[in-house]
Write an enzyme that holds these catalytic residues in place. Sequence first.
Site: not given
Lengths: 397, 397
Positions: B114, B121, B186, B188, B220, B224, B227, B240, B244, B345
């Site tokens: 990844d 971002h 996420e 992607e 993904d 948080r 992480q 993570k 996925t 975000e």
Amino acid sequence: MTGGGRGGASRVAIPEDSLFGPENLPYGVFAPAAGGYRVGARLGDTVLDLAALLDDPIFFRADLNALLATGPTRWREVRDRVRELAETALPVHAQHPLHAVRMKLPIRIGDYVDFYASIDHATNLGRLFRPDTEPLLPNWRHLPVGYHGRAGTVVVSDTPVVRPKGQRRTDSGATDFGPSRSLDIEAELGFVVGTGSVLGVPVTVDEFTEHVFGVGLVNDWSARDIQAWEYQPLGPFLGKSFTTSLSAWITPLDALADARVPLPTQTPAPLPYLRGSDDHGLDIDLTVRWNDEVVAHPPYARMYWSPAQMLAHLTANGASVRPGDLYASGTISGPAPDQRGSFIELSWGGTQPVTVGGEIRAFLADGDRVRITATAPGTAGRPIGLGEVGGLILPAR
Amino acid sequence: MTGGGRGGASRVAIPEDSLFGPENLPYGVFAPAAGGYRVGARLGDTVLDLAALLDDPIFFRADLNALLATGPTRWREVRDRVRELAETALPVHAQHPLHAVRMKLPIRIGDYVDFYASIDHATNLGRLFRPDTEPLLPNWRHLPVGYHGRAGTVVVSDTPVVRPKGQRRTDSGATDFGPSRSLDIEAELGFVVGTGSVLGVPVTVDEFTEHVFGVGLVNDWSARDIQAWEYQPLGPFLGKSFTTSLSAWITPLDALADARVPLPTQTPAPLPYLRGSDDHGLDIDLTVRWNDEVVAHPPYARMYWSPAQMLAHLTANGASVRPGDLYASGTISGPAPDQRGSFIELSWGGTQPVTVGGEIRAFLADGDRVRITATAPGTAGRPIGLGEVGGLILPAR
């Protein structure tokens, strides 16, 4: 297919001081001078052809994955049967001298995870990289820190290692690209997952022996200059992913029953998901040879986090494991200078170069060879060997 | 096996506004109501059974890997042949309504990497996590930052996602273990490697189309809180690795020929190993739906690093790729608030919660659904679709 066959039968001659007696019996994948790859077991300096000796298609394969997937009951049956056979006359065509076979990567590796489980190694690297702060980061004593490595570039022992090129920051603050100037080793133990698990269901500490088949030796070659520039904030990537070497022989956990030792005291006490009723470390002593000179004796018994804790942590979020997954301990280092399992530690970041074969070295030169071996207490009251992982450094291409 | 067969033949009816006309033709692995998995192509709302239509064993498989390994010449031949067939009457037994088939993960994934290739971002996350410093770390504009993720927990779109448990640091500074309180997405793009490469030999920027087969959508999922506590110094791991999601349909690069756009200006100029003669970005617009409400439109055209640069960087140290390797772009975010491809975000670290279906949210609640879709300019002067990647959040177990 047992008995009979070409050339009669004989008992395998085991040298008296062998580290590979019938209490060891590691598994690997070999090809004899004529013929394709199949599963074998090592006895003394002889490779037993399990495809010829045992009537099971899981041995007619170029990887151990089918054996891994059968689970602990079958692992034990196979091991018991091979130990019985080792006491009898075996067909000569099922015995091959170790020096006459080709070995390949024994496992089709699914995911490869590398941990950071040595407190001495983590402390040394903290001192080298962050000299003005507490060497251990705040999370280190709370969980086994780890990350995913590249499974597709794991190679079998004695595969030459091409010096990687990469991007680094130079002393002037510019960036350049070229052959790594600080190629290093990491002496590690690797744990091979046998039985898989279900997505969403963690593997507990106490389920370790239901899922892990055995142990190999790992050299996680590292390019420190590439790693230092790339690793913020997502961790090591190209500084590691060029090559990781794994021993050709995988020692089953059952051969290590007498190598179990208590874990070092863990302070603070781990959270419940990292605790088990019978958790333990392993009394395995590694030896690192740099161009045939012994430079370190990393002691696995000093590792802070247990192999079972690493697996429990790896799966605590529900991540599943598959037969053939590999997770490694991270560099094994002890507190003494000659117990450090990487050259960045042995040479203290290059500031205290090591004399090897009369030459001053901090990191690996082209043409250097590294060989890591290990022994552990065996179940017959004498040590057993864990095979070896070696590599020759070739110049960058 | 073409022509004839049970039930006669007919042309596939394609809805007028379909994003899946004959200029698109993504590949997937499907099973009809009766029968096992095989390779198919999507045309309109119909799945074409390539195992029935084309006389090649690479389609009688439960993954695309054999097709991937054939290389770009064969990819083009297959695509041309399927486009020809799409213009003719096809055996009815080789046509299946999309709603009547089961889809599975289309690829047996080797390694999953990844990246972190969106400057918006990376800037947003830098501002959120390190508010007092320069948001972009010093290496960000010099190389495509990336890391390895867990290949074994990549699942096909619409596989439910079990909320992960994990260890985090609480506000009081203690640690605890429990269901993630900040489950995120996420959005992607994922790039599927077709042709493999040789260990020790980098893939150059200009060799991108020789090695990459096509594109899928990736979510993904990220915890948080887990992480934030684990990721120093070795990068994201359990935050993570629980799941996925990958779209069921993989769009071949040839379908995106008219989606090529110039890259944003890269300052400083990349080192030579990251430069190519014809490098480009892709004009792909994503849409993120949270419980059927559109919450973001991430623009892939804004990505700083190109897909070819990511592959060149991934292999610059000699690391090899294999058919079926997957690398993803990292979260796609644009400069506008409604272009952000993650909820951390969108909600600015939870400080500006989002209203979704009349409820205030910062992160995902159990029972929430997320669906990501995308379109791109097609070669027939109208947009094509890139399938979708969806998931429902189940409570922690």
